[in-house]
Enzyme design. Structure first.
Site, PDB file in Angstrom:
ATOM      1  N   CYS A   1     -21.423 -84.577 -14.068  1.00  0.00           N
ATOM      2  CA  CYS A   1     -20.096 -84.657 -13.865  1.00  0.00           C
ATOM      3  C   CYS A   1     -19.316 -84.959 -15.090  1.00  0.00           C
ATOM      4  CB  CYS A   1     -19.552 -85.248 -12.466  1.00  0.00           C
ATOM      5  SG  CYS A   1     -20.056 -86.957 -12.290  1.00  0.00           S
TER       6      CYS A   1
ATOM      7  N   ASP B   1     -11.945 -81.815 -10.025  1.00  0.00           N
ATOM      8  CA  ASP B   1     -13.103 -82.393  -9.844  1.00  0.00           C
ATOM      9  C   ASP B   1     -14.221 -81.607 -10.021  1.00  0.00           C
ATOM     10  OD1 ASP B   1     -14.892 -83.966  -8.648  1.00  0.00           O
ATOM     11  OD2 ASP B   1     -14.026 -84.222  -6.643  1.00  0.00           O
TER      12      ASP B   1
ATOM     13  N   HIS C   1     -17.373 -81.944  -8.824  1.00  0.00           N
ATOM     14  CA  HIS C   1     -18.526 -82.239  -7.834  1.00  0.00           C
ATOM     15  C   HIS C   1     -18.580 -81.106  -6.907  1.00  0.00           C
ATOM     16  CE1 HIS C   1     -17.568 -86.512  -9.616  1.00  0.00           C
ATOM     17  NE2 HIS C   1     -18.850 -86.351  -9.275  1.00  0.00           N
TER      18      HIS C   1
END
Length: 393
Positions: free
Chosen positions: A73, A278, A280
């Site tokens: 990430c 994000d 993720h």
């Protein structure tokens, strides 16, 4: 395990829309009103390149992982902040991505520089393998400083973009260093600026003429990355106003950082909340179609962006800025100087004309985070701790 591999379609209904507030929304130097410009806000966010976990890409190093779920990430956040620099460089800050609209070759050249394959300039393969030479095993977490240093080294091979990448260490930006870097003559620098590698790797399929033409410029476009530590275990409130002002500057590339165990790419703020993309979400790797066209919808976040309280931000971050011209840089310096006069805004870094005598050689590339950063990475960014993937979503 299921939560760690949510698909885009699963997530698109999970995010709440922007709050109905009179507070302005700032996205990478642009000011918006929620009441009158909501569509413009969402279009601006959607137009940013969004890099997430991917699966089933070619094995890193030939025998390594084929997915970065659970460890990539921060590397993806590094890709996003650098992709924004390339968008500003080749497409401009006003460029917008519209679903179904045919994009220019420059857009696909930018996107191809980050595709998950070994010969793309800023692919996860290149970032992960560049880190190996600096003691970072593939699959190990990077801090904001480390990913910035690796991207700086990879940018050396990107002659199409012809960027001057400067990483300001010790919380200090030295104007003289930056001017020397950006005003250096590429033609005179020769081999030092363009390492001798195979031409198909060096130019990555882009016209060589573009690189040669840019070498004649008097100012190489600047990507300025500033790794910072804004507290011990949590952000010091005295830095919050200064951090907000960084998103208000037209040169803003945003911030990479996050919450403990979870890296994000912050692109703006509203009120006391940061707005971020994000990484993720695990998506399948993308390959060009038989016609050579690259399906690009999965590289644009088409739901309202995530938000979090500024107070939750982990204090280890890297702030980014892009100055396309010398005038842009001079304007940025003036803004930073004015920011030091804002009441209640504690400067996050120092802007000086010349390098203090006690500094080390700025040209020495050190990809190892300092001890405090390394300690925090061990505690918060343990690549073998899989529980955080569920907690962070």
């Amino acid at each position: 395990l299921f939560l760690a591999t949510l698909t885009y379609d699963t997530l698109r209904f999970e995010y709440e829309d922007f709050p109905e507030t009179k507070e302005p929304v700032w996205i990478l130097g642009r000011k918006y009103s929620v009441f009158t410009e909501k569509e413009e806000i969402l279009l601006d966010v959607t137009s940013r390149l969004w890099f997430t976990y991917r699966k089933n890409f070619p094995a890193i190093g030939g025998t390594g992982p084929t997915s970065d779920t659970g460890w990539g990430c921060m590397l993806r956040c590094g890709q996003m902040i650098f992709a924004q620099a390339l968008v500003c460089r080749h497409l401009g800050r006003d460029w917008r991505w519209i679903k179904g609209k045919r994009q220019t070759d420059n857009y696909f050249n930018v996107l191809n520089a980050f595709i998950d394959k070994k010969d793309s300039y800023y692919s996860i393969h290149q970032i992960a393998q560049m880190g190996v030479g600096e003691g970072k095993s593939i699959g190990q977490w990077y801090g904001p400083n480390t990913v910035a240093q690796v991207l700086k080294k990879l940018a050396t091979f990107d002659t199409w973009s012809s960027l001057a990448v400067h990483i300001a260490m010790d919380n200090t930006v030295v104007m003289e260093e930056i001017r020397r870097l950006c005003q250096s003559n590429f033609l005179c620098a020769g081999a030092a600026a363009c390492p001798a590698v195979e031409s198909d790797v060096l130019y990555n399929g882009y016209p060589e003429e573009a690189g040669v033409r840019d070498r004649l410029s008097l100012w190489k476009p600047l990507v300025l990355l500033i790794p910072l530590r804004l507290g011990l275990t949590e952000i010091n409130e005295a830095y919050i106003e200064t951090l907000k002002h960084c998103f208000m500057m037209p040169q803003s590339l945003g911030v990479i950082g996050g919450k403990p165990n979870s890296a994000h790419y912050f692109i703006g703020y509203v009120g006391e909340e940061l707005i971020y993309l994000d990484p993720h979400t695990t998506q399948p790797a993308v390959e060009p179609s038989d016609s050579g066209c690259l399906p690009d919808e999965s590289f644009h976040c088409q739901h309202p962006p995530c938000r979090m309280s500024i107070a939750e931000l982990d204090p280890s971050i890297a702030v980014g800025f892009f100055c396309n011209t010398e005038e842009d840089f001079n304007n940025w310096c003036q803004q930073i100087k004015k920011l030091s006069l804002v009441r209640g805004a504690l400067p996050m870094f120092e802007l000086v004309e010349r390098q203090p005598s006690h500094f080390s050689n700025p040209d020495v590339l050190n990809l190892t985070p300092d001890s405090s950063d390394a300690d925090r990475l061990e505690r918060f960014f343990d690549s073998e701790d899989e529980d955080f993937e569920i907690l962070s979503l």
